[in-house]
Design a protein around this motif. Structure first.
Motif, mmCIF file in Angstrom:
data_model
loop_
_atom_site.group_PDB
_atom_site.id
_atom_site.type_symbol
_atom_site.label_atom_id
_atom_site.label_comp_id
_atom_site.label_asym_id
_atom_site.label_seq_id
_atom_site.Cartn_x
_atom_site.Cartn_y
_atom_site.Cartn_z
ATOM 1 N N LYS A 116 4.402 2.313 0.414
ATOM 2 C CA LYS A 116 4.321 2.275 1.879
ATOM 3 C C LYS A 116 4.614 0.860 2.391
ATOM 4 O O LYS A 116 5.348 0.693 3.367
ATOM 5 N N PHE B 265 1.080 4.502 -4.113
ATOM 6 C CA PHE B 265 1.463 5.000 -2.799
ATOM 7 C C PHE B 265 1.345 3.898 -1.750
ATOM 8 O O PHE B 265 2.227 3.736 -0.901
ATOM 9 N N LYS B 266 0.282 3.117 -1.818
ATOM 10 C CA LYS B 266 0.111 2.002 -0.882
ATOM 11 C C LYS B 266 1.216 0.969 -1.050
ATOM 12 O O LYS B 266 1.730 0.428 -0.070
ATOM 13 N N HIS C 94 1.734 9.031 6.824
ATOM 14 C CA HIS C 94 1.185 8.366 5.633
ATOM 15 C C HIS C 94 -0.293 8.034 5.832
ATOM 16 O O HIS C 94 -1.076 8.195 4.916
ATOM 17 N N ASP C 95 -0.632 7.551 7.023
ATOM 18 C CA ASP C 95 -2.024 7.182 7.269
ATOM 19 C C ASP C 95 -2.944 8.390 7.242
ATOM 20 O O ASP C 95 -4.090 8.299 6.806
#
Length: 70
Positions: A21, A17-18, A68-69
């Motif tokens: 992103k 996911f990171k 997202h954060d």
């Protein structure tokens, strides 16, 4: 109580996911750079539309980044 989640799978998913992103942000930066270049190199009656499009894109991406954060 038995834990049904495998921590290594969760960590792997978070790492992916990171990565996604970061890739998304790189693409957005590239698009924003292209729009800025168009704005500076091509002045016409549509220049304001390009500027508005760029601003709208940045606002929407900031919203997505905030989601997202969180």
């Amino acid at each position: 109580m038995k834990n049904i989640m495998r921590i290594d799978y969760v960590n792997s998913s978070l790492d992916k996911f990171k990565l996604y992103k970061k890739q998304e942000q790189l693409l957005v930066d590239s698009i924003t750079g292209c729009l800025d270049e168009i704005k500076y190199n091509y002045q016409s009656n549509n220049s304001k539309k390009v500027d508005n499009l760029n601003n709208e894109l940045v606002e929407k991406i900031n919203i997505i980044a905030n989601i997202h954060d969180n």
